[in-house]
Design a protein around this motif. Structure first.
Motif, PDB file in Angstrom:
ATOM      1  N   PHE A  91       0.847  -1.185   0.000  1.00 41.89           N
ATOM      2  CA  PHE A  91       0.000   0.000   0.000  1.00 41.89           C
ATOM      3  C   PHE A  91       0.885   1.239   0.000  1.00 41.89           C
ATOM      4  O   PHE A  91       2.087   1.160   0.275  1.00 41.89           O
ATOM      5  CB  PHE A  91      -0.951   0.014   1.201  1.00 41.89           C
ATOM      6  N   ALA A  92       0.295   2.367  -0.345  1.00 38.43           N
ATOM      7  CA  ALA A  92       1.032   3.629  -0.425  1.00 38.43           C
ATOM      8  C   ALA A  92       0.497   4.602   0.615  1.00 38.43           C
ATOM      9  O   ALA A  92      -0.706   4.650   0.884  1.00 38.43           O
ATOM     10  CB  ALA A  92       0.923   4.230  -1.822  1.00 38.43           C
ATOM     11  N   VAL A  93       1.405   5.384   1.189  1.00 41.76           N
ATOM     12  CA  VAL A  93       1.041   6.439   2.131  1.00 41.76           C
ATOM     13  C   VAL A  93       1.485   7.764   1.529  1.00 41.76           C
ATOM     14  O   VAL A  93       2.675   7.953   1.261  1.00 41.76           O
ATOM     15  CB  VAL A  93       1.713   6.221   3.501  1.00 41.76           C
ATOM     16  N   PRO A  94       0.553   8.705   1.265  1.00 39.45           N
ATOM     17  CA  PRO A  94       0.926   9.983   0.657  1.00 39.45           C
ATOM     18  C   PRO A  94       1.972  10.724   1.488  1.00 39.45           C
ATOM     19  O   PRO A  94       1.851  10.820   2.703  1.00 39.45           O
ATOM     20  CB  PRO A  94      -0.397  10.755   0.623  1.00 39.45           C
ATOM     21  N   ARG A  95       3.003  11.213   0.794  1.00 35.98           N
ATOM     22  CA  ARG A  95       4.053  11.986   1.449  1.00 35.98           C
ATOM     23  C   ARG A  95       3.922  13.462   1.115  1.00 35.98           C
ATOM     24  O   ARG A  95       4.288  14.326   1.887  1.00 35.98           O
ATOM     25  CB  ARG A  95       5.418  11.470   1.002  1.00 35.98           C
ATOM     26  N   GLY A  96       3.380  13.754  -0.039  1.00 41.83           N
ATOM     27  CA  GLY A  96       3.162  15.111  -0.494  1.00 41.83           C
ATOM     28  C   GLY A  96       2.066  15.108  -1.531  1.00 41.83           C
ATOM     29  O   GLY A  96       1.375  14.102  -1.738  1.00 41.83           O
ATOM     30  N   GLU A  97       1.905  16.237  -2.212  1.00 42.69           N
ATOM     31  CA  GLU A  97       0.832  16.350  -3.193  1.00 42.69           C
ATOM     32  C   GLU A  97       1.031  15.400  -4.366  1.00 42.69           C
ATOM     33  O   GLU A  97       0.071  14.874  -4.930  1.00 42.69           O
ATOM     34  CB  GLU A  97       0.748  17.785  -3.707  1.00 42.69           C
ATOM     35  N   TYR A  98       2.290  15.165  -4.739  1.00 38.30           N
ATOM     36  CA  TYR A  98       2.573  14.343  -5.913  1.00 38.30           C
ATOM     37  C   TYR A  98       3.482  13.153  -5.605  1.00 38.30           C
ATOM     38  O   TYR A  98       4.077  12.577  -6.517  1.00 38.30           O
ATOM     39  CB  TYR A  98       3.218  15.194  -7.009  1.00 38.30           C
TER      40      TYR A  98
END
Length: 232
Positions: A91-98
Motif C-alpha cells: 500500500f502507499a502512504v501519501p508523502r506530499g501532493e505528488y
C-alpha cells in the motif's frame, strides 16, 4: 529564402484552401498526440507489469500465491509460512501532493479462540491521534502504551490481563512490552483476536525485508498465543 517571405509572396489562400490547411494541421497534431500517448501508455504499462512481476516473484520465493480476488495490480500474496496462514500486501502512504511512500504489510493469523473481541493498533497518522482523542478509547492504564496504541475491546479487563501476563522466553516479560519495543522499528502494528499485522516501508523488491516483517509478526502471534494460554 525564409518561409515568411514565401508566404508573403504567395497568393492569398481561398477560404476552402484555408479550411483544408487547418484540417491537415489538426490531423497532424492529433496524430502526433496519438503517437505520443501510445508510447507513454506502453512505457507506463511496462513499468506496471515489471512491478507486478517483481512482486509476484517475491510471493514465489516465499511460497505464496497471488490472491486474484484482491487488487487489480499488486495482488495480495497468500498462503502458509511455517504453518501459519499469511497474507502479504502493498500500500502507499501519501508523502506530499505528488509523491507517496510504498509499504509492505504482513498479516499472520494466530488461530487463538478468544472469548472476547479486541483490537490494539499503533497510532500512525495525525488524523488517528485526533480521532483517538475524541473517540471512545479503552485505555489500559499504562500511560506510555496508551499514547502510542489505540485499544478497543469488548472486555477491557481481559485485554489488560492478556497484555500484562508474564511470558517466559521472549525479548521482554510481557506482550505489552513486546509491542512497545516492536513499534519503534515498524510503521504499523495491528493485533486483534484473529491476527497480527506488521507493516514496514518497502522501497525495493526485497524478499528478505518481507521475511523480517513476517518474523516480527510471527513472534508477536506466538507471544499472544502464549499469553492467552497462561491467562486462562
Amino acid at each position: 529564402m525564409s518561409l515568411t517571405l514565401l508566404l508573403l509572396k504567395s497568393e492569398p489562400l481561398s477560404m476552402w484552401q484555408g479550411m483544408l490547411l487547418m484540417i491537415v494541421v489538426m490531423i497532424l497534431v492529433f496524430a502526433g498526440l496519438g503517437v505520443g500517448a501510445y508510447f507513454f501508455i506502453r512505457i507506463l504499462a511496462s513499468i506496471v507489469n515489471r512491478r507486478r512481476d517483481d512482486w509476484e516473484m517475491i510471493g514465489t520465493e516465499l511460497g505464496l500465491t497471488p490472491d486474484h480476488k484482491s487488487g487489480p495490480i499488486n495482488k495480495d500474496l497468500v498462503g502458509k509460512i511455517d504453518g501459519l496462514d499469511v497474507a502479504v500486501s502493498r500500500f502507499a502512504v501519501p508523502r506530499g501532493e505528488y509523491s507517496a511512500d510504498q509499504y509492505a504489510s504482513v498479516q499472520v493469523m494466530h488461530g487463538v479462540s478468544f472469548p472476547f473481541s479486541f483490537k490494539v493498533e499503533r497510532i500512525e497518522m495525525l488524523y488517528q491521534k485526533v480521532a483517538s482523542f475524541f473517540a471512545e478509547n479503552d485505555e489500559i492504564g499504562h500511560d506510555a502504551f496508551d499514547k502510542v496504541f489505540r485499544s478497543e475491546s469488548s472486555n477491557t479487563a481481559s485485554l489488560l490481563q492478556l497484555l500484562n501476563t508474564e511470558i517466559p522466553g521472549g525479548e521482554t516479560a510481557t506482550l505489552l512490552n513486546d509491542l512497545m519495543i516492536t513499534q519503534k522499528s515498524v510503521h504499523r502494528i495491528i493485533v486483534t483476536d484473529s491476527s497480527v499485522t506488521i507493516s514496514v516501508r518497502f522501497e525495493t523488491n526485497d524478499t528478505d525485508l518481507i521475511r523480517k516483517c513476517f518474523a516480527k509478526a510471527k513472534y508477536l502471534a506466538e507471544r499472544l498465543t502464549a499469553a492467552a494460554n497462561l491467562a486462562h
